[in-house]
Design an enzyme around this catalytic site. Sequence first.
Site, PDB file in Angstrom:
ATOM      1  N   CYS A   1       0.831  -1.202   0.000  1.00 20.06           N
ATOM      2  CA  CYS A   1       0.000   0.000   0.000  1.00 20.06           C
ATOM      3  C   CYS A   1       0.866   1.252   0.000  1.00 20.06           C
ATOM      4  CB  CYS A   1      -0.933   0.016   1.206  1.00 20.06           C
ATOM      5  SG  CYS A   1      -0.073   0.024   2.786  1.00 20.06           S
ATOM      6  N   GLY A   2       2.141   1.115  -0.297  1.00 27.11           N
ATOM      7  CA  GLY A   2       3.018   2.277  -0.325  1.00 27.11           C
ATOM      8  C   GLY A   2       2.852   3.108  -1.579  1.00 27.11           C
TER       9      GLY A   2
END
Length: 282
Positions: free
Chosen positions: A115-116
């Site tokens: 989810c970066g």
Amino acid sequence: MGRVTERRRVIRIRDGAVTTRPDTLVAEEPLEIRLNGKPLAITMRTPGDDFALAAGFLVSEGVLGEAEELANIVYCAGATAGGSNTYNVVDVTLAPGVPVPDITLERNVYTSSSCGLCGKASLDAVRTTARWPIADTPPVRVEPALLSALPDRLRAAQRVFDRTGGLHAAGLFSERGELLDLKEDVGRHNAVDKLIGRALQSGDLPLSRTILLVSGRASFELAQKAVMAGIPVLAAVSAPSSLAVDLAAETGLTLVGFLRGSSMNVYAAEKRVALRTAAARS
């Protein structure tokens, strides 16, 4: 079971009666994965099959794809200041000539949590690094009744879950529903990495004629791992995420969720599920 389980004292309350008893818990410890001596990632896992876990993680990240690209995996001696080996640090050595990825903060955020980066960037990253298209030569086609039988087969083979009730499982099945391999771990993504890593070590990638079943939900990260291993069908007993469905649709991965009893939802690439046969029977 060794370090897979641990015993702890617990106070048990049943219908107002209080007793003290030992309880068996699943072990959870950190595993640091190093690549050619440099720290790459840390994951919380159930000890066991650590080398397969590290190898599978690197398959998921596009670093490894064939057994010949892996030179060695070892536990790091002297992992603590006192020089002892904790068996919680592994070092993966790539074979000569295998490109070493750039280990940056951005990469580590993406690989550990998925989810970066934004959704589109995450989809693009998987699409550009996947080594094998999800092939259908000849086409994989599974009956809904076969899919319905898989959760019970997976559950029957979970040895540690029977003792702890606290583990996720990932099972690799043939297109005929035969259980090929099963891994349990406190993290469902680790269980999948252990399956894929074992396949890499055995020279079985891509897993183009298999079904992957996970005991919980189907996240983007799990769909990513299936795609990177060339698995055509991913089934989960719980819900998928929206990004997992997007990835499945873009890559041609058949994604099945809420697989419970005779019911299920097919979210992408329904061509591999014999829907007409199921409709004819209903």
